[in-house]
Structures are given as structure tokens and as C-alpha cells.
Design a protein around this motif. Structure first.
Motif, PDB file in Angstrom:
ATOM      1  N   TYR A 225       0.815  -1.208   0.000  1.00  0.00           N
ATOM      2  CA  TYR A 225       0.000   0.000   0.000  1.00  0.00           C
ATOM      3  C   TYR A 225       0.854   1.265   0.000  1.00  0.00           C
ATOM      4  O   TYR A 225       0.609   2.197  -0.769  1.00  0.00           O
ATOM      5  N   PHE A 226       1.857   1.289   0.860  1.00  0.00           N
ATOM      6  CA  PHE A 226       2.647   2.511   0.968  1.00  0.00           C
ATOM      7  C   PHE A 226       3.578   2.706  -0.221  1.00  0.00           C
ATOM      8  O   PHE A 226       3.899   3.844  -0.578  1.00  0.00           O
ATOM      9  N   ALA A 227       4.015   1.622  -0.843  1.00  0.00           N
ATOM     10  CA  ALA A 227       4.820   1.761  -2.059  1.00  0.00           C
ATOM     11  C   ALA A 227       3.998   2.412  -3.160  1.00  0.00           C
ATOM     12  O   ALA A 227       4.510   3.214  -3.955  1.00  0.00           O
ATOM     13  N   HIS A 228       2.708   2.094  -3.204  1.00  0.00           N
ATOM     14  CA  HIS A 228       1.843   2.684  -4.231  1.00  0.00           C
ATOM     15  C   HIS A 228       1.676   4.191  -4.036  1.00  0.00           C
ATOM     16  O   HIS A 228       1.516   4.934  -4.999  1.00  0.00           O
ATOM     17  N   THR A 229       1.739   4.651  -2.775  1.00  0.00           N
ATOM     18  CA  THR A 229       1.575   6.081  -2.512  1.00  0.00           C
ATOM     19  C   THR A 229       2.874   6.852  -2.727  1.00  0.00           C
ATOM     20  O   THR A 229       2.899   8.080  -2.604  1.00  0.00           O
ATOM     21  N   ALA A 230       3.965   6.150  -3.013  1.00  0.00           N
ATOM     22  CA  ALA A 230       5.257   6.808  -3.232  1.00  0.00           C
ATOM     23  C   ALA A 230       5.728   6.533  -4.670  1.00  0.00           C
ATOM     24  O   ALA A 230       5.393   7.258  -5.600  1.00  0.00           O
ATOM     25  N   GLY A 231       6.485   5.455  -4.840  1.00  0.00           N
ATOM     26  CA  GLY A 231       6.963   5.110  -6.173  1.00  0.00           C
ATOM     27  C   GLY A 231       5.834   4.808  -7.136  1.00  0.00           C
ATOM     28  O   GLY A 231       5.947   5.045  -8.350  1.00  0.00           O
ATOM     29  N   GLY A 232       4.704   4.300  -6.618  1.00  0.00           N
ATOM     30  CA  GLY A 232       3.563   4.000  -7.476  1.00  0.00           C
ATOM     31  C   GLY A 232       3.008   5.239  -8.156  1.00  0.00           C
ATOM     32  O   GLY A 232       2.568   5.181  -9.317  1.00  0.00           O
ATOM     33  N   LEU A 233       3.019   6.356  -7.451  1.00  0.00           N
ATOM     34  CA  LEU A 233       2.547   7.607  -8.055  1.00  0.00           C
ATOM     35  C   LEU A 233       3.458   8.041  -9.204  1.00  0.00           C
ATOM     36  O   LEU A 233       2.982   8.571 -10.210  1.00  0.00           O
ATOM     37  N   MET A 234       4.742   7.796  -9.047  1.00  0.00           N
ATOM     38  CA  MET A 234       5.689   8.134 -10.117  1.00  0.00           C
ATOM     39  C   MET A 234       5.430   7.269 -11.348  1.00  0.00           C
ATOM     40  O   MET A 234       5.473   7.749 -12.488  1.00  0.00           O
ATOM     41  N   ILE A 235       5.141   5.995 -11.106  1.00  0.00           N
ATOM     42  CA  ILE A 235       4.810   5.102 -12.223  1.00  0.00           C
ATOM     43  C   ILE A 235       3.567   5.604 -12.939  1.00  0.00           C
ATOM     44  O   ILE A 235       3.503   5.640 -14.173  1.00  0.00           O
ATOM     45  N   GLY A 236       2.560   5.990 -12.150  1.00  0.00           N
ATOM     46  CA  GLY A 236       1.319   6.485 -12.738  1.00  0.00           C
ATOM     47  C   GLY A 236       1.536   7.707 -13.614  1.00  0.00           C
ATOM     48  O   GLY A 236       0.954   7.819 -14.711  1.00  0.00           O
ATOM     49  N   LYS A 237       2.363   8.630 -13.163  1.00  0.00           N
ATOM     50  CA  LYS A 237       2.632   9.848 -13.955  1.00  0.00           C
ATOM     51  C   LYS A 237       3.387   9.511 -15.238  1.00  0.00           C
ATOM     52  O   LYS A 237       3.107  10.066 -16.305  1.00  0.00           O
ATOM     53  N   GLN A 238       4.347   8.588 -15.132  1.00  0.00           N
ATOM     54  CA  GLN A 238       5.112   8.193 -16.315  1.00  0.00           C
ATOM     55  C   GLN A 238       4.230   7.508 -17.351  1.00  0.00           C
ATOM     56  O   GLN A 238       4.302   7.812 -18.552  1.00  0.00           O
ATOM     57  N   MET A 239       3.367   6.588 -16.888  1.00  0.00           N
ATOM     58  CA  MET A 239       2.491   5.879 -17.811  1.00  0.00           C
ATOM     59  C   MET A 239       1.430   6.810 -18.406  1.00  0.00           C
ATOM     60  O   MET A 239       1.052   6.679 -19.579  1.00  0.00           O
ATOM     61  N   ALA A 240       0.951   7.747 -17.611  1.00  0.00           N
ATOM     62  CA  ALA A 240      -0.052   8.694 -18.108  1.00  0.00           C
ATOM     63  C   ALA A 240       0.535   9.530 -19.236  1.00  0.00           C
ATOM     64  O   ALA A 240      -0.115   9.763 -20.271  1.00  0.00           O
ATOM     65  N   LYS A 241       1.762   9.980 -19.054  1.00  0.00           N
ATOM     66  CA  LYS A 241       2.408  10.799 -20.074  1.00  0.00           C
ATOM     67  C   LYS A 241       2.757   9.980 -21.318  1.00  0.00           C
ATOM     68  O   LYS A 241       2.618  10.456 -22.450  1.00  0.00           O
ATOM     69  N   LEU A 242       3.168   8.743 -21.092  1.00  0.00           N
ATOM     70  CA  LEU A 242       3.608   7.899 -22.208  1.00  0.00           C
ATOM     71  C   LEU A 242       2.451   7.307 -22.997  1.00  0.00           C
ATOM     72  O   LEU A 242       2.501   7.234 -24.240  1.00  0.00           O
ATOM     73  N   LEU A 243       1.383   6.899 -22.296  1.00  0.00           N
ATOM     74  CA  LEU A 243       0.340   6.101 -22.947  1.00  0.00           C
ATOM     75  C   LEU A 243      -1.062   6.711 -22.944  1.00  0.00           C
ATOM     76  O   LEU A 243      -1.894   6.318 -23.771  1.00  0.00           O
ATOM     77  N   LEU A 244      -1.346   7.624 -22.042  1.00  0.00           N
ATOM     78  CA  LEU A 244      -2.738   8.035 -21.830  1.00  0.00           C
ATOM     79  C   LEU A 244      -2.996   9.526 -22.046  1.00  0.00           C
ATOM     80  O   LEU A 244      -4.000  10.052 -21.555  1.00  0.00           O
ATOM     81  N   ASP A 245      -2.126  10.192 -22.770  1.00  0.00           N
ATOM     82  CA  ASP A 245      -2.293  11.639 -22.978  1.00  0.00           C
ATOM     83  C   ASP A 245      -2.435  12.383 -21.650  1.00  0.00           C
ATOM     84  O   ASP A 245      -3.266  13.289 -21.500  1.00  0.00           O
ATOM     85  N   SER A 246      -1.625  11.964 -20.686  1.00  0.00           N
ATOM     86  CA  SER A 246      -1.557  12.593 -19.357  1.00  0.00           C
ATOM     87  C   SER A 246      -2.830  12.418 -18.522  1.00  0.00           C
ATOM     88  O   SER A 246      -3.051  13.148 -17.550  1.00  0.00           O
ATOM     89  N   ARG A 247      -3.654  11.457 -18.860  1.00  0.00           N
ATOM     90  CA  ARG A 247      -4.856  11.182 -18.070  1.00  0.00           C
ATOM     91  C   ARG A 247      -4.464  10.506 -16.747  1.00  0.00           C
ATOM     92  O   ARG A 247      -3.684   9.555 -16.727  1.00  0.00           O
ATOM     93  N   THR A 248      -5.036  10.984 -15.654  1.00  0.00           N
ATOM     94  CA  THR A 248      -4.788  10.391 -14.344  1.00  0.00           C
ATOM     95  C   THR A 248      -5.856   9.338 -14.056  1.00  0.00           C
ATOM     96  O   THR A 248      -7.052   9.648 -14.049  1.00  0.00           O
ATOM     97  N   LEU A 249      -5.438   8.119 -13.844  1.00  0.00           N
ATOM     98  CA  LEU A 249      -6.383   7.037 -13.576  1.00  0.00           C
ATOM     99  C   LEU A 249      -6.907   7.100 -12.137  1.00  0.00           C
ATOM    100  O   LEU A 249      -6.321   7.731 -11.258  1.00  0.00           O
ATOM    101  N   GLU A 250      -7.998   6.394 -11.894  1.00  0.00           N
ATOM    102  CA  GLU A 250      -8.609   6.346 -10.563  1.00  0.00           C
ATOM    103  C   GLU A 250      -7.689   5.654  -9.554  1.00  0.00           C
ATOM    104  O   GLU A 250      -7.773   5.900  -8.353  1.00  0.00           O
ATOM    105  N   PHE A 251      -6.816   4.813 -10.073  1.00  0.00           N
ATOM    106  CA  PHE A 251      -5.856   4.099  -9.236  1.00  0.00           C
ATOM    107  C   PHE A 251      -5.004   5.069  -8.416  1.00  0.00           C
ATOM    108  O   PHE A 251      -4.514   4.740  -7.350  1.00  0.00           O
TER     109      PHE A 251
END
Length: 309
Positions: A225-251
Motif C-alpha cells: 500500500y505505501f509503495a503505491h503512494t510513493a513510487g507508485g505515483l511516479m509510475i502512474g505519472k510516467q504511464m499517463a504521459k507515455l500512454l494516456l495523454d496525461s490522463r490520471t487514472l482512478e488508481f
């Protein structure tokens, strides 16, 4: 000063060349110590036994004043404590040690590489020949989200099945409902086929479900859980920029401030760990390598299948 005598109704003290002034006054009742201090200062000043130019005398006066302030306010206990071979007259209340910060997080940082955590990483990476960086696809990201949901579901099910963990139910960290929305979005938006969890995701979820020890489980709960609130957020931003036109997922969204949620959950973990014996704490810390193996397996979906841990 070295041969001064003082007498009140309840005590009589004579100072000789080797008298420890602080130690002597320390053993007096608080009301008597205050009276003694007043008598000593008045006598010392009147008889000129304490010279203004004397650094030692002035230091003694300052120390006595400080001591009386401490004694009268009860800031310290009267029980002496040992420091090495010496004994201190003052004993402060022991500071509370954080199990997470001192043990659980420490064990986790040892399993980080120096690239992931330059200052605290315990694994020094060997220099490797440069290779082309893997670029994850929408299908890779979907597999990552499906595996994540599978593991988070196992964590939620474990919490919901144990009365001992009731304080961790509906605390705001839950991710499965948001992940379901995101998985549905990717399948429809990018015309992907939804498949089940990968072998690594399945293994980790099953491993969590098979645990019979709450301390062992809490290691996985904290790390995932806590990894998702730290490094996981960085993964989300990278994937959003790379694949989703910067869309932020509900995750990557929480109801309320995630910092406040983390503080509350961390305090709940600390309170629980404070009731554990040494063996139970060791059980919890000992699961760290398994937690990293499981989390690394989920993350490997984004780098071509190779675990980063």
C-alpha cells in the motif's frame, strides 16, 4: 562556599571541599530544596563568598537555579539512570520508538538498489552495458493494473476476514474499485482484451491469502500500500504521459488527503506493533524479501517481464 553550613527546621547541611552541591540538594524534599536555594544565594551574596568574577561560582549558581526549576516542575523523575559507568540524577521519560521507521522501513531500504534510493539503497548495482530501454505498451499497462487489482483484492479480503484487523477496513487506502474502473477504461478505449492475472500476480495474491500470521501479513500490507503512494505515483505519472495523454487514472486518486490517510494508517500499524512480542516483530520484518518479490513481479509487467528487485 566550601565550608558553609545551612540549617532550617528540617535539614542541616555542611559543605566541605569535596561536597557535591547538586547531589546534596537533589535528595531534599522539593519544598526544602527551594528554601535551601534561597538561603544559599542570600548568604553567598552577602558574605561575598561567590565572586562575580568567578566563572565556577557563577556556573554553580546557574546550575542550581536550573535544577530547582526542573525539580519544582517535575520535568524529570527522581529515579537515577545509568549512562555507561556513570549515574545521572535526571531520568527523562523514554522516547517512543517507531517500529515502522526503525525496523520495517529499514529492512525495505536494504532491498532497494542504489539507483532507486541513492542515499539508503542497500544493493549496489553493477555497471551493465547500455541497452535499449524497454517501452511499455497499453497491453503491458493493462496487465500491470490487473495484477495490482488481484493483489489488492487479496489484501482487502485478508483484512475483512480478520477481526484483529478491523481498524484497517475502509480506511481510504483501498484500491480495487478504482482499478476496476481503470481496467474497464483501457479495455474499451484501446480495444484490448481483458485477461486474468499473470503468473507472478497470481503467485503473490495466493501467497498473501495463505498467510496465517497477522505480523507477517502486515509487512505485505504496509509495503504494497505505501509503495503505491510513493513510487507508485511516479509510475502512474510516467504511464499517463507515455500512454494516456496525461490522463490520471482512478488508481492514483484518493478520497481525502492521502498524506492524512497515511498518517492515520501508520499510527494504527504502530499501535498494533507495540503489542507484539519480539518474535512477532521479527516475523513481520522477515517477510520483507517476500513482499519485494511479490511487488517486483507486479511491476515487471512494465519492463518487459524482468523484475526490478
Amino acid at each position: 562556599f566550601r565550608h558553609t553550613s545551612f540549617r532550617t527546621t528540617n535539614f542541616n547541611i555542611t559543605f566541605g571541599p569535596s561536597t557535591n552541591l547538586i547531589a546534596s540538594i537533589y535528595h531534599l524534599p522539593r519544598t526544602e530544596s527551594l528554601a535551601f536555594m534561597q538561603l544559599w544565594l542570600e548568604s553567598a551574596l552577602i558574605t561575598n563568598k561567590v565572586k562575580a568574577a568567578s566563572a565556577t561560582a557563577m556556573c554553580n549558581m546557574i546550575l542550581l537555579s536550573l535544577f530547582l526549576l526542573i525539580a519544582q516542575t517535575g520535568a524529570f523523575t527522581r529515579a537515577p539512570i545509568s549512562i555507561g559507568s556513570k549515574t545521572s540524577l535526571f531520568s527523562a521519560s523514554p522516547a517512543t520508538t517507531s517500529f515502522i521507521d526503525s525496523e520495517l522501513r529499514g529492512a525495505a531500504m536494504k532491498l532497494h538498489t542504489t539507483q532507486q534510493a541513492p542515499k539508503e539503497g542497500g544493493i549496489v548495482e553493477k555497471k551493465k552495458p547500455p541497452k535499449e530501454r524497454y517501452v511499455p505498451t497499453h497491453a503491458d499497462y493493462l496487465a500491470f493494473l490487473v495484477d495490482s487489482q488481484h493483489v489488492f483484492q487479496a489484501l482487502e479480503d485478508f483484512v475483512n476476514s480478520s477481526e484483529e484487523l478491523s481498524q484497517f477496513r475502509n480506511n481510504g487506502l483501498e484500491r480495487t474499485k478504482g482499478l476496476e474502473k481503470d481496467i474497464t477504461f483501457l479495455v474499451k478505449e484501446y480495444d484490448l482484451e481483458r485477461t486474468g492475472a499473470t503468473e507472478k500476480g497470481e503467485w503473490y495474491a495466493n501467497y498473501i491469502s495463505s498467510l496465517e500470521s497477522v505480523p507477517k501479513f502486515m509487512c505485505h500490507y504496509y509495503n504494497f500500500y505505501f509503495a503505491h503512494t510513493a513510487g507508485g505515483l511516479m509510475i502512474g505519472k510516467q504511464m499517463a504521459k507515455l500512454l494516456l495523454d496525461s490522463r490520471t487514472l482512478e488508481f492514483y486518486k484518493w478520497e481525502g488527503e492521502i498524506k492524512e490517510i497515511k498518517v492515520k494508517v501508520k499510527n494504527d500499524i504502530e499501535s498494533m506493533a507495540a503489542t507484539w512480542c519480539r518474535e512477532e516483530k521479527d516475523e513481520c520484518v522477515g517477510e520483507t524479501a517476500y513482499a519485494f518479490r511479490g511487488g517486483g513481479g507486479v511491476n515487471s509487467n512494465l519492463n518487459g517481464g524482468g523484475s526490478p528487485h
